[in-house]
Motif scaffolding. Structure first.
Motif, PDB file in Angstrom:
ATOM      1  N   GLY A  53       0.948  -1.213  -0.141  1.00 39.83           N
ATOM      2  CA  GLY A  53      -0.018   0.004   0.117  1.00 39.83           C
ATOM      3  C   GLY A  53       0.765   1.345   0.004  1.00 39.83           C
ATOM      4  O   GLY A  53       0.119   2.302   0.304  1.00 39.83           O
ATOM      5  N   GLN A  54       1.992   1.210  -0.076  1.00 41.44           N
ATOM      6  CA  GLN A  54       2.947   2.386  -0.381  1.00 41.44           C
ATOM      7  C   GLN A  54       2.810   2.897  -1.916  1.00 41.44           C
ATOM      8  O   GLN A  54       2.855   2.293  -2.853  1.00 41.44           O
ATOM      9  N   VAL A  55       2.286   4.294  -1.687  1.00 43.90           N
ATOM     10  CA  VAL A  55       1.936   5.047  -2.970  1.00 43.90           C
ATOM     11  C   VAL A  55       2.840   6.313  -3.253  1.00 43.90           C
ATOM     12  O   VAL A  55       2.869   7.042  -2.441  1.00 43.90           O
ATOM     13  N   ASP A 109       4.456  11.401  -1.309  1.00 45.42           N
ATOM     14  CA  ASP A 109       4.582   9.830  -0.976  1.00 45.42           C
ATOM     15  C   ASP A 109       3.818   9.609   0.113  1.00 45.42           C
ATOM     16  O   ASP A 109       3.665  10.313   1.038  1.00 45.42           O
ATOM     17  N   VAL A 110       3.219   8.507   0.098  1.00 46.01           N
ATOM     18  CA  VAL A 110       2.232   7.825   0.979  1.00 46.01           C
ATOM     19  C   VAL A 110       2.449   6.605   1.487  1.00 46.01           C
ATOM     20  O   VAL A 110       2.809   5.628   0.720  1.00 46.01           O
ATOM     21  N   ILE A 144       3.086   1.934  -6.972  1.00 44.89           N
ATOM     22  CA  ILE A 144       2.582   1.216  -5.800  1.00 44.89           C
ATOM     23  C   ILE A 144       3.855   0.289  -5.366  1.00 44.89           C
ATOM     24  O   ILE A 144       4.152  -0.407  -5.920  1.00 44.89           O
ATOM     25  N   ASP A 145       4.366   0.346  -4.038  1.00 43.88           N
ATOM     26  CA  ASP A 145       5.311  -0.403  -3.648  1.00 43.88           C
ATOM     27  C   ASP A 145       6.436  -0.494  -4.345  1.00 43.88           C
ATOM     28  O   ASP A 145       7.310  -1.237  -4.702  1.00 43.88           O
ATOM     29  N   GLU A 146       6.626   0.800  -5.027  1.00 46.78           N
ATOM     30  CA  GLU A 146       8.078   1.103  -5.846  1.00 46.78           C
ATOM     31  C   GLU A 146       7.872   0.471  -7.212  1.00 46.78           C
ATOM     32  O   GLU A 146       8.801   0.425  -8.167  1.00 46.78           O
ATOM     33  N   ASP A 178       3.645  -1.374 -15.111  1.00 41.48           N
ATOM     34  CA  ASP A 178       4.305  -2.740 -14.873  1.00 41.48           C
ATOM     35  C   ASP A 178       3.157  -3.721 -14.504  1.00 41.48           C
ATOM     36  O   ASP A 178       3.320  -4.926 -14.522  1.00 41.48           O
ATOM     37  N   PHE A 179       1.930  -3.186 -13.737  1.00 48.57           N
ATOM     38  CA  PHE A 179       0.913  -4.216 -13.227  1.00 48.57           C
ATOM     39  C   PHE A 179       0.093  -4.532 -14.473  1.00 48.57           C
ATOM     40  O   PHE A 179      -0.188  -3.652 -15.466  1.00 48.57           O
TER      41      PHE A 179
END
Length: 596
Positions: A344-346, A369-370, A406-408, A413-414
């Motif tokens: 959940g890091q954004v 940065d979240v 998201i999460d670096e 890429d998803f």
């Protein structure tokens, strides 16, 4: 950094033949049935021509007065009638199966493609015009794929069979008759081009009618509240009148086409009769009568063939709009990365974005940065870019420059479906379907959830109480758009849907805007438990939602102008303090004990 610059593609008008051949390419899956229909129509055409040969035999029998041959013609008539009936039935039945199968395939293909189109497509085109493509326009394709092909095969093969008979009887005289073909072809081409232009305009007017009607139906409360009945009546009458005028132009053009072709054919037949009486080398009167009967028999199928061009070209105009939609590129989905659940890091890094019809950027150099589990409140004036920012996170739009990670891991890429599995969204404008309450909570990929999970989600959204008061509880049909529920009830169902999804990232875009104060107290308590251990973005105007955020991000004109807690930003006395003074100062300050 990901570069997603967009380039406009030139609009190229595709030829009518190319479009029609593309439509006919859908017949490949039904080749056998199509061949059977051709054989059926060939039997029909052959038997029609043989009837003329029977007439010649009948005249010869009458002249010879031979009693032994008098049973031959009646038996031939019965046999050919049976053969003609079988051919006509087989041709029409199997061609209709092929045609409607093609239409079904095309309609499903268009709808499925619509589900994958970029959000920009739905922004740039009205819902009425998109709906008219899959209803009215595809119905226009139906005529081109059924009536036109049926006429082409049945009447076309009949003309070929009759012409073959005429050439067999007297090829020199027949050459005179077919000299009119280039003239008819030129007329059909000229009329056809005009019909295609007019048909395209008709489709546009049908989209206008659909749009006006849809807006009136969905906004009838606003219409009645503000006395807009006369305005809506005038809008609809203007759209309908324009459709009427365009249709009448088509009628005039198509109606003039057939008499002109008949007049040309009449001159040809008159010349033919003159030449036949003076030049024709026929052995007996029976051959003469049969020849002229064959010429006369060609008039009806030739007239019907003259009607094919308008039908096909109207269908081509309809098919053109359908294929234009099908040719639009779907959402870009080139990523290969799949994860079961993100932390959940954004991160938003130098993000720029503008809408296709706007020269002004909607977002400019966004950097944010979240941390996992952090609750971010996005505030600002209307149009400051709050909703745009969270829409980019779910990749409803592709940004122009910069990146979101998201999460670096960059969003691109998803795999698109996997990315959206990580995000639960509750919009201000709730979307519900004409299904049961349970079906709306467990929508889409959530349909495999059991009733216990659905009930728990409804409990957390404080929706169970009103659901159980409905006639069939969770099995109650709620009508189109949830019309049988209040605004607060609809919003709570949307929140229950997001709770059931249990995604690590939660987006609440004005999620409590439709709730009264009493409902909001319960919803806020529910959201607090839902937001635990989830990265949450809250687009909100209500102080009760904003105050509880870990961080408040203030946006203005597409830029981040301030960040901090409620107390820190008030102490600064800048942008947030001004917003607070204008929007929040009159709100009740009793939010501290909501959970109780």
């Amino acid at each position: 950094m990901v570069d997603k610059n967009k380039t406009a593609q030139p609009v190229v008008e595709t030829s009518a033949l190319k479009i029609y051949l593309r439509l006919l390419s859908y017949l490949k899956s039904y080749r056998l049935m199509f061949v059977v229909s051709i054989v059926g129509f060939a039997l029909y055409a052959t038997s029609t021509t043989l009837f003329i040969k029977i007439l010649e035999n009948l005249i010869n029998i009458i002249e010879s007065n031979d009693p032994q041959d008098r049973f031959l013609v009646p038996l031939q008539v019965i046999g050919l009638t049976v053969l003609r009936g079988i051919g006509a039935f087989a041709g029409v039945y199997f061609l209709s199966r092929v045609a409607f199968s093609v239409i079904h395939s095309l309609r499903v293909q268009v709808f499925n493609h619509m589900t994958r189109l970029p959000s920009m497509t739905f922004d740039d085109q009205s819902s009425g015009h998109l709906v008219s493509v899959i209803t009215y326009n595809i119905n226009g394709v139906t005529a081109a794929a059924t009536d036109a092909i049926k006429i082409l095969l049945r009447e076309g093969l009949t003309v070929v069979a009759l012409l073959s008979y005429l050439f067999y009887t007297d090829w020199k005289l027949t050459l005179v008759f077919i000299l009119i073909a280039p003239l008819i072809g030129s007329l059909v081409t000229t009329v056809g081009k005009r019909l295609r232009r007019l048909s395209t305009k008709v489709q546009t007017t049908v989209g206008d009618i659909t749009q006006v009607t849809s807006e009136m139906i969905t906004g009838y409360r606003v219409m009645r509240s503000f006395g807009g009945e006369d305005y809506e009546k005038q809008r609809f009458e203007a759209a309908s009148k324009k459709n009427y005028q365009q249709n009448m132009k088509i009628v005039v053009t198509a109606a003039a086409n057939t008499p002109l072709i008949q007049l040309i054919v009449a001159f040809a037949i008159a010349s033919l009769i003159y030449l036949a009486l003076n030049v024709m080398e026929l052995g007996n009167p029976a051959e003469f009568v049969a020849y002229m009967t064959a010429v006369g028999a060609m008039l009806q199928p030739m007239r019907r063939l003259g009607e094919v061009a308008p039908i096909i070209l109207k269908g081509v105009a309809a098919a053109d709009s359908v294929f234009t939609l099908l040719d639009q590129a779907p959402e870009r989905d080139e990523g290969t990365r799949e994860v079961s659940r993100v932390q959940g890091q954004v991160s938003f890094r130098h993000l720029y974005f503008h809408y296709s019809r706007s020269d002004r950027p909607a977002l400019k150099d966004i950097n944010l940065d979240v941390a996992p589990g952090e609750v971010i409140a996005l505030v600002g004036r209307s149009g400051s870019g709050k909703s745009t920012l969270v829409n980019l996170l779910a990749r409803f739009y592709d940004y122009d420059q910069g990146d979101i990670c998201i999460d670096e891991i960059p969003l691109a890429d998803f795999r698109l479906a996997n990315l959206r599995q990580q995000i639960a969204l509750v919009n201000q404008h709730v979307t519900l379907f004409n299904d049961s309450v349970a079906g709306n909570i467990a929508y889409g990929s959530l349909t495999d959830r059991d009733m216990d999970a659905i009930r728990r989600a409804a409990d957390l959204a404080h929706a169970t109480e009103f659901i159980e008061q409905l006639p069939q509880g969770f099995d109650t049909l709620i009508g189109e758009g949830g019309a049988r529920l209040s605004g607060g009830q609809r919003q709570r169902l949307a929140i229950a849907r997001a709770i059931l999804k249990d995604a690590p990232i939660l987006i609440l875009d004005e999620a409590t805007s439709a709730l009264d104060n009493e409902s909001e107290r319960f919803i806020q308590a529910a959201l607090e438990s839902v937001m635990q251990n989830r990265t949450t973005f809250v687009v909100a105007h209500r102080l009760s939602t904003i105050e509880r955020a870990d961080r408040i991000v203030v946006m203005d004109a597409g830029e981040i102008v301030e960040q901090g807690t409620h107390a820190e930003l008030l102490a600064k006395g800048a942008h947030y303090a001004n917003l607070y003074s204008m929007q929040f100062r009159d709100e009740p300050q009793d939010v501290n004990n909501i959970a109780e």
